[in-house]
Design a protein around this motif. Structure first.
Motif, short mmCIF file in Angstrom:
data_model
loop_
_atom_site.label_atom_id
_atom_site.label_comp_id
_atom_site.label_asym_id
_atom_site.label_seq_id
_atom_site.Cartn_x
_atom_site.Cartn_y
_atom_site.Cartn_z
N UNK A 1 0.84 -1.20 0.00
CA UNK A 1 0.00 0.00 0.00
C UNK A 1 0.87 1.25 0.00
N UNK A 2 1.94 1.25 0.78
CA UNK A 2 2.86 2.39 0.80
C UNK A 2 3.50 2.62 -0.57
N UNK A 3 3.79 1.53 -1.26
CA UNK A 3 4.45 1.62 -2.57
C UNK A 3 3.51 2.12 -3.65
N UNK A 4 2.28 1.58 -3.71
CA UNK A 4 1.39 1.86 -4.84
C UNK A 4 0.35 2.94 -4.56
N UNK A 5 0.19 3.32 -3.29
CA UNK A 5 -0.75 4.37 -2.90
C UNK A 5 -2.13 4.20 -3.57
N UNK A 6 -2.78 3.07 -3.35
CA UNK A 6 -4.07 2.82 -3.99
C UNK A 6 -5.21 3.57 -3.32
N UNK A 7 -6.29 3.79 -4.08
CA UNK A 7 -7.51 4.32 -3.47
C UNK A 7 -8.33 3.18 -2.88
N UNK A 8 -8.01 1.94 -3.28
CA UNK A 8 -8.75 0.78 -2.80
C UNK A 8 -7.84 -0.44 -2.75
N UNK A 9 -7.98 -1.21 -1.65
CA UNK A 9 -7.28 -2.48 -1.51
C UNK A 9 -8.32 -3.60 -1.40
N UNK A 10 -8.15 -4.64 -2.21
CA UNK A 10 -9.10 -5.76 -2.22
C UNK A 10 -8.47 -7.01 -1.64
N UNK A 11 -9.27 -7.74 -0.83
CA UNK A 11 -8.84 -9.02 -0.27
C UNK A 11 -10.03 -9.97 -0.21
#
Length: 426
Positions: A176-186
């Protein structure tokens, strides 16, 4: 010249007589003639036979067998999708979903469609073209969400592991720190591998870095604990056809205030009209407006069945449902090991209680084992799905099917198949 004139008059007279004669033919007869003459394809023979549906023990990853009470609910008389009585049923469904998800979110409803409908709705509304998203992939469902996000123009980043493995919170935060997404899916319940992924702490990481946390519980809801509000999950969805025990075709979904702020302050419209939450929030009475406007015709009978399945879950209680799925799964594990079979997920705390995966036994063709059980025991089990094809066989005992007696039936069918299906020479 005169002869041509007489011929022309005679032709005109004959035409008038023919027209008058046609008017004397009853309208229904003329329409029947026209209709009959336009039909060139006969009715298919199959449609002239009664519908036949075999009895099967659905011990795969879903759909599962449905309780008579839910079937009866789906058979109730149809009412209009905009009738006050239908709105009351939809309001009941919203309350039932909130209980099942353990959330107080106002923006809670059910999609008209399978779990994929809720999956697409979540991505289409929460993400705009060009925005960065991070997808955890350790089975087929992460792959699906990644493709959906790619199709709508998101900048997709993938956090990948082989089926059966899970992601540590440290790995997730670093990505998350690397890609700075607006959304993370799991995926919480990765049914293609039989894995129940740990959730605690991930929502906190997402909030820390300003991204939304989207979780798929299609295979796990009702079978394994999930706490949407306590675990800071921003968007959660499931499907009706697994542990919830309704027929396929409805998909509960919920958005918290963070998710609503993101999706209702977009610069662009969602790519799907059907899945646009601006419209769906009104259709489901979630937008605070007095009048609900027509958006689409919802699956009335499907909503009846979903309401009844949620009622059964409420009567039983979530904790009892979780306990029973865990107990029956443990009973099944012991029986499988007694047969000499190897469980695919070695860590028992990471096993999905609703769907158990076993490593394909050495020397056997898994397709022949499954075909034997279907033919001789009327029992469905399945192989892997997506990246787990050829790696596992899957047994699902969920909801109505979550009984030790069904585990015994499954074990008996497996033992019979192992005895009677020839092993390869290799």
């Amino acid at each position: 010249m005169m002869q041509r004139t007489l011929f022309s008059r005679r032709s005109g007279l004959l035409a008038q007589q023919a027209a008058a004669a046609a008017l004397d033919v009853p309208l229904a007869q003329r329409l029947d003639h026209r209709s009959a003459s336009s039909v060139t394809i006969p009715p298919p023979a199959c449609m002239l036979r009664p519908l036949e549906v075999p009895l099967r023990y659905l011990f795969g990853p879903g759909p599962s067998n449905v309780p008579p009470r839910v079937l009866a609910a789906g058979a109730k008389p149809i009412i209009g999708h905009l009738h006050p009585e239908m709105y009351e049923i939809m309001n009941d469904i919203k309350k039932g979903i909130r209980y099942a998800f353990q959330t107080e979110n106002n923006m809670t409803l059910s999609m008209s469609g399978s779990g994929h409908a809720a999956m697409e709705c979540a991505v289409f509304n929460a993400v705009e073209p060009g925005e960065s998203v991070l997808i955890a992939i350790n089975g087929i469902w992460g792959e699906r969400v990644a493709e959906i996000a790619e199709r709508m123009g998101a900048n997709v980043h993938k956090l990948e592991k082989t089926p059966g493995n899970y992601f540590s919170n440290k790995e997730i935060e670093q990505a998350i720190e690397k890609h700075k997404p607006v959304l993370f899916f799991l995926t919480h319940g990765e049914s293609s591998a039989g894995l129940c992924h740990p959730i605690d702490g991930i929502g906190d990481i997402c909030r820390k870095h300003g991204c939304l946390f989207l979780v798929d519980t299609v295979a796990s809801l009702g079978a394994a604990p999930i706490f949407m509000d306590q675990q800071n999950i921003d968007i959660l969805y499931t499907g009706s056809q697994k542990a919830l025990n309704a027929p396929p075709g409805t998909a509960p979904v919920s958005f918290n205030d963070r998710a609503c702020h993101k999706m209702f302050n977009r610069k662009t419209k969602p790519v799907s009209y059907l899945f646009d939450m601006e419209h769906l929030s009104n259709y489901w009475g979630c937008d605070g407006k007095q009048d609900r406007m027509y958006h689409h015709t919802g699956p009335v009978s499907g909503f009846f069945a979903l309401r009844e399945s949620l009622a059964i879950l409420a009567e039983k209680g979530l904790e009892e449902s979780w306990r029973k799925h865990k107990e029956v799964a443990a009973y099944l594990y012991r029986g499988l090991e007694d047969l000499g079979l190897k469980l695919f997920i070695s860590d028992k705390d990471l096993r999905l209680p609703s769907v158990t995966t076993i490593a394909i036994p050495d020397g056997y063709d898994w397709r022949k084992l499954l075909m034997y059980m279907m033919k001789n025991h009327r029992m469905e089990m399945t192989g892997g799905l997506g990246p787990s094809v050829g790696m596992v066989m899957r047994i699902g005992l969920m909801g109505y099917n979550c009984e030790k007696s069904n585990a015994d039936m499954a074990l008996h069918a497996l033992a019979d198949a192992l005895k009677n299906c020839k092993k390869s020479k290799a």
